[in-house]
Design an enzyme around this catalytic site. Structure first.
Site, PDB file in Angstrom:
ATOM      1  N   ARG A 134      31.281  27.721  54.874  1.00  0.00           N
ATOM      2  CA  ARG A 134      30.633  26.647  54.117  1.00  0.00           C
ATOM      3  C   ARG A 134      30.069  27.188  52.802  1.00  0.00           C
ATOM      4  NH1 ARG A 134      25.818  24.721  56.481  1.00  0.00           N
ATOM      5  NH2 ARG A 134      25.686  24.002  54.354  1.00  0.00           N
ATOM      6  N   CYS A 190      18.478  20.130  60.969  1.00  0.00           N
ATOM      7  CA  CYS A 190      19.589  21.059  61.110  1.00  0.00           C
ATOM      8  C   CYS A 190      19.053  22.322  61.742  1.00  0.00           C
ATOM      9  CB  CYS A 190      20.247  21.343  59.767  1.00  0.00           C
ATOM     10  SG  CYS A 190      19.219  22.320  58.703  1.00  0.00           S
ATOM     11  N   ASP A 207      17.092  31.868  51.679  1.00  0.00           N
ATOM     12  CA  ASP A 207      18.520  32.030  51.989  1.00  0.00           C
ATOM     13  C   ASP A 207      18.932  33.494  52.143  1.00  0.00           C
ATOM     14  OD1 ASP A 207      18.798  29.333  52.040  1.00  0.00           O
ATOM     15  OD2 ASP A 207      19.897  29.155  50.158  1.00  0.00           O
ATOM     16  N   ARG A 244      14.117  18.895  58.133  1.00  0.00           N
ATOM     17  CA  ARG A 244      14.301  18.863  56.687  1.00  0.00           C
ATOM     18  C   ARG A 244      14.206  17.434  56.172  1.00  0.00           C
ATOM     19  NH1 ARG A 244      19.239  22.858  55.298  1.00  0.00           N
ATOM     20  NH2 ARG A 244      18.459  22.651  53.181  1.00  0.00           N
ATOM     21  N   LYS A 303      27.249  28.185  44.966  1.00  0.00           N
ATOM     22  CA  LYS A 303      27.376  26.947  45.755  1.00  0.00           C
ATOM     23  C   LYS A 303      26.277  25.957  45.408  1.00  0.00           C
ATOM     24  CE  LYS A 303      25.669  26.645  50.132  1.00  0.00           C
ATOM     25  NZ  LYS A 303      24.892  25.417  50.377  1.00  0.00           N
ATOM     26  N   ASN A 304      25.027  26.455  45.398  1.00  0.00           N
ATOM     27  CA  ASN A 304      23.905  25.530  45.231  1.00  0.00           C
ATOM     28  C   ASN A 304      23.749  25.006  43.810  1.00  0.00           C
ATOM     29  OD1 ASN A 304      23.422  25.744  47.914  1.00  0.00           O
ATOM     30  ND2 ASN A 304      21.555  26.983  47.738  1.00  0.00           N
TER      31      ASN A 304
HETATM   32  C1  UD1 Z   1      17.951  24.008  48.945  1.00  0.00           C
HETATM   33  C2  UD1 Z   1      19.164  24.864  49.122  1.00  0.00           C
HETATM   34  C3  UD1 Z   1      19.050  25.707  50.376  1.00  0.00           C
HETATM   35  C4  UD1 Z   1      17.740  26.508  50.360  1.00  0.00           C
HETATM   36  C5  UD1 Z   1      16.557  25.599  50.064  1.00  0.00           C
HETATM   37  C6  UD1 Z   1      15.271  26.361  49.843  1.00  0.00           C
HETATM   38  C7  UD1 Z   1      20.922  23.540  48.098  1.00  0.00           C
HETATM   39  C8  UD1 Z   1      22.143  22.743  48.285  1.00  0.00           C
HETATM   40  N1  UD1 Z   1      20.340  23.995  49.202  1.00  0.00           N
HETATM   41  O1  UD1 Z   1      17.879  23.134  50.076  1.00  0.00           O
HETATM   42  O2  UD1 Z   1      20.160  26.600  50.418  1.00  0.00           O
HETATM   43  O3  UD1 Z   1      17.543  27.112  51.605  1.00  0.00           O
HETATM   44  O4  UD1 Z   1      16.787  24.823  48.883  1.00  0.00           O
HETATM   45  O5  UD1 Z   1      15.411  27.252  48.800  1.00  0.00           O
HETATM   46  O6  UD1 Z   1      20.488  23.811  46.991  1.00  0.00           O
HETATM   47  N2  UD1 Z   1      10.844  19.220  51.969  1.00  0.00           N
HETATM   48  C9  UD1 Z   1       9.988  18.184  52.217  1.00  0.00           C
HETATM   49  N3  UD1 Z   1      10.328  16.935  51.759  1.00  0.00           N
HETATM   50  C10 UD1 Z   1      11.462  16.700  51.039  1.00  0.00           C
HETATM   51  C11 UD1 Z   1      12.318  17.779  50.793  1.00  0.00           C
HETATM   52  C12 UD1 Z   1      11.986  19.034  51.268  1.00  0.00           C
HETATM   53  O7  UD1 Z   1       8.949  18.352  52.856  1.00  0.00           O
HETATM   54  O8  UD1 Z   1      11.707  15.558  50.646  1.00  0.00           O
HETATM   55  C13 UD1 Z   1      10.514  20.585  52.468  1.00  0.00           C
HETATM   56  C14 UD1 Z   1      11.603  21.169  53.344  1.00  0.00           C
HETATM   57  O9  UD1 Z   1      11.469  20.781  54.693  1.00  0.00           O
HETATM   58  C15 UD1 Z   1      11.389  22.670  53.144  1.00  0.00           C
HETATM   59  C16 UD1 Z   1      10.948  22.742  51.686  1.00  0.00           C
HETATM   60  O10 UD1 Z   1      10.462  21.445  51.361  1.00  0.00           O
HETATM   61  O11 UD1 Z   1      10.345  23.123  53.967  1.00  0.00           O
HETATM   62  C17 UD1 Z   1      12.041  23.123  50.721  1.00  0.00           C
HETATM   63  O12 UD1 Z   1      13.173  22.299  50.957  1.00  0.00           O
HETATM   64  P1  UD1 Z   1      14.193  21.955  49.799  1.00  0.00           P
HETATM   65  O13 UD1 Z   1      13.896  22.771  48.584  1.00  0.00           O
HETATM   66  O14 UD1 Z   1      14.278  20.493  49.629  1.00  0.00           O
HETATM   67  O15 UD1 Z   1      15.559  22.447  50.417  1.00  0.00           O
HETATM   68  P2  UD1 Z   1      16.968  21.845  50.025  1.00  0.00           P
HETATM   69  O16 UD1 Z   1      16.906  21.347  48.633  1.00  0.00           O
HETATM   70  O17 UD1 Z   1      17.424  20.929  51.096  1.00  0.00           O
END
Ligand code: UD1
Length: 442
Positions: free
Chosen positions: A404, A117, A312, A122, A22-23
């Protein structure tokens, strides 16, 4: 709304195939917005999230068509649209992956802010900072982020955040930089295999990306991307969830379409806990056999970015450890508050206490079936693992969370001998739970 009725206690046995990741599929689909020719993707999992993104891409002028059971054809036919509306983005956070490609190829993007969420706050500040560094003008207004640029230009960008690097942020910036002028260097890039998959996909269409899978990714901008074909990598989270379910039920399951190198930390952890994991090579095919032959040892782990144990899988591992021969300790360094599943597991008899940044799971515990509610995607998988191992019948509501991200997990578990039934969310239809039973008995 569907729900799952699971009768636990049956060891899972047999062979099951993992679907595409998925990711990886979602950012790859979003990156199709960058292309000038048709793209054919195979090993795309059939998931609600894939449907949601297909719907969004159609709104954005992409013709998305299922051309096979796990195959999608995508072709951009209209480049006028640039808005990802709230109603679609709120269903699926990964919709944010259209932001970079839209501004890179169309010069404009208006994407609803995804908001928080159930797994915690996030933010997307790193995505926005990255796009700004590439020269985009960013405005946040009315719940939307608006980005514009004539042509993005290469820059050096760090994507390090307080909880590690951002995965979809790396996907967004890498995809946007592909069409920027000059060279972009992403430092503190996410190392996840799904990022490598996106880079390989883009390179196949003419992008010039190197260093994917390391903390420093270099992208030399190109003028355009062609169309092409690509096959998505297997879903490491689904594969590991099936391994955990096999171990939790004291069964033995062989998993195909799996890349064990993507699961090294998880395999190491499961072996440390006393599970039997064998990696088999038969010709071209790699298979992993996961078995739970004895009581597990308690362990201590923290979910961390790749190559660590994935956040995850934290919930599913927590469910598994309720049966270990002692107390285990779990923290989550990526989403420190991702423990929504704990209270539902406790409703099944688990003894889990919050302590410090994480939880302590009291072992030597046989769970008992109960009615539980899924709060998010991976929490629902943890409840399924718990229900399969528990004594008696469980009912898991809000299975749409599971749908999902897992391609018909109920059918896959059934094929392994799991007593899993999907039914419509009406109390009358739960076997053995006729709400009027007490009247009849009286
Ligand atoms: C992706 C995955 C999700 C997984 C996560 C962590 C997809 C579609 N989803 O989510 O399944 O749980 O990686 O492996 O690939 N953060 C910030 N600022 C930002 C973005 C993130 O502070 O702009 C923080 C987040 O709050 C979190 C950490 O960084 O604590 C990691 O988040 P991130 O890697 O961005 O998660 P996703 O990419 O949303």
């Amino acid at each position: 709304m569907d729900m799952l009725v699971i009768r636990g206690g049956q060891p899972l046995r047999g062979t099951v195939r993992t679907s595409g990741a998925k990711n990886a599929a979602l950012p790859i689909m979003a990156a199709c917005l960058l292309t000038d020719g048709p793209v054919r993707l195979s090993e795309v999992p059939k998931l609600a999230d894939v449907d949601s993104l297909s719907q969004l891409l159609r709104l954005l002028g992409v013709d998305v068509e299922a051309t096979g059971p796990q195959e999608l054809s995508l072709r951009v036919i209209d480049r006028q649209h640039f808005t990802a509306p709230y109603d679609l983005v709120r269903k699926m956070r990964a919709s944010i992956c259209v932001l970079g490609p839209l501004v890179a190829r169309r010069g404009r993007a208006k994407v609803s802010l995804p908001g928080g969420c159930n797994i915690g706050h996030r933010p997307i500040d790193l995505h926005l900072r990255g796009l700004e560094a590439l020269g985009a003008q960013i405005r946040v207004e009315g719940g939307y982020v608006e980005a514009s640029a004539r042509r993005l230009r290469g820059a050096t960008i760090s994507l390090a955040g307080p909880c590690g690097s951002t995965v979809t942020g790396t996907a967004n910036i890498m995809a946007a930089a592909v069409l920027a002028s000059g060279v972009t260097t992403i430092t503190s890039a996410a190392l996840e295999p799904e990022i490598v998959d996106l880079a390989e996909f883009l390179n196949g269409l003419g992008a010039q990306i190197t260093g994917q899978g390391t903390p420093e990714i270099r992208i030399e901008g190109v003028a355009a991307l062609s169309g092409g074909k690509y096959s998505v990598i297997p879903d490491r989270i689904e594969a590991a969830t099936l391994m955990i379910a096999a171990i939790a039920t004291r069964g033995e399951v062989t998993i195909t379409n799996i890349q064990p190198t993507h699961l090294e930390s998880v395999i190491h952890l499961l072996r440390e806990a006393g599970a039997d994991i064998e990696i088999e090579q038969s010709g071209e095919e790699t298979r992993v056999v996961a078995a739970g032959r004895r009581m597990l040892r308690p362990i201590e782990f923290s979910a961390t970015p790749y190559p660590g144990v994935p956040t995850d899988l934290q919930a599913q591992l927590t469910a598994l450890l309720t049966a270990a021969a002692g107390d285990s300790t779990v923290t989550d360094a990526v989403f420190p508050n991702r423990f929504m599943h704990v209270s539902e597991l406790c409703r099944m008899g688990a003894r889990i206490e919050h302590r410090g940044d994480g939880v302590v799971i009291r072992g030597r515990n046989r769970l008992s079936g109960a009615s539980v509610m899924a709060s998010d995607l991976r929490a629902s998988a943890a409840l399924a693992v718990a229900a399969l191992a528990a004594e008696g019948q469980s009912v898991i509501r809000r299975v749409y969370h599971l749908d999902r991200g897992y391609e018909r997990l109920d059918l896959k578990l059934q094929s392994l001998g799991g007593q899993v039934e999907r039914i419509l969310d009406s109390p009358d239809s739960i076997p053995g739970s006729d709400p009027t039973a007490f009247l009849k008995a009286a």
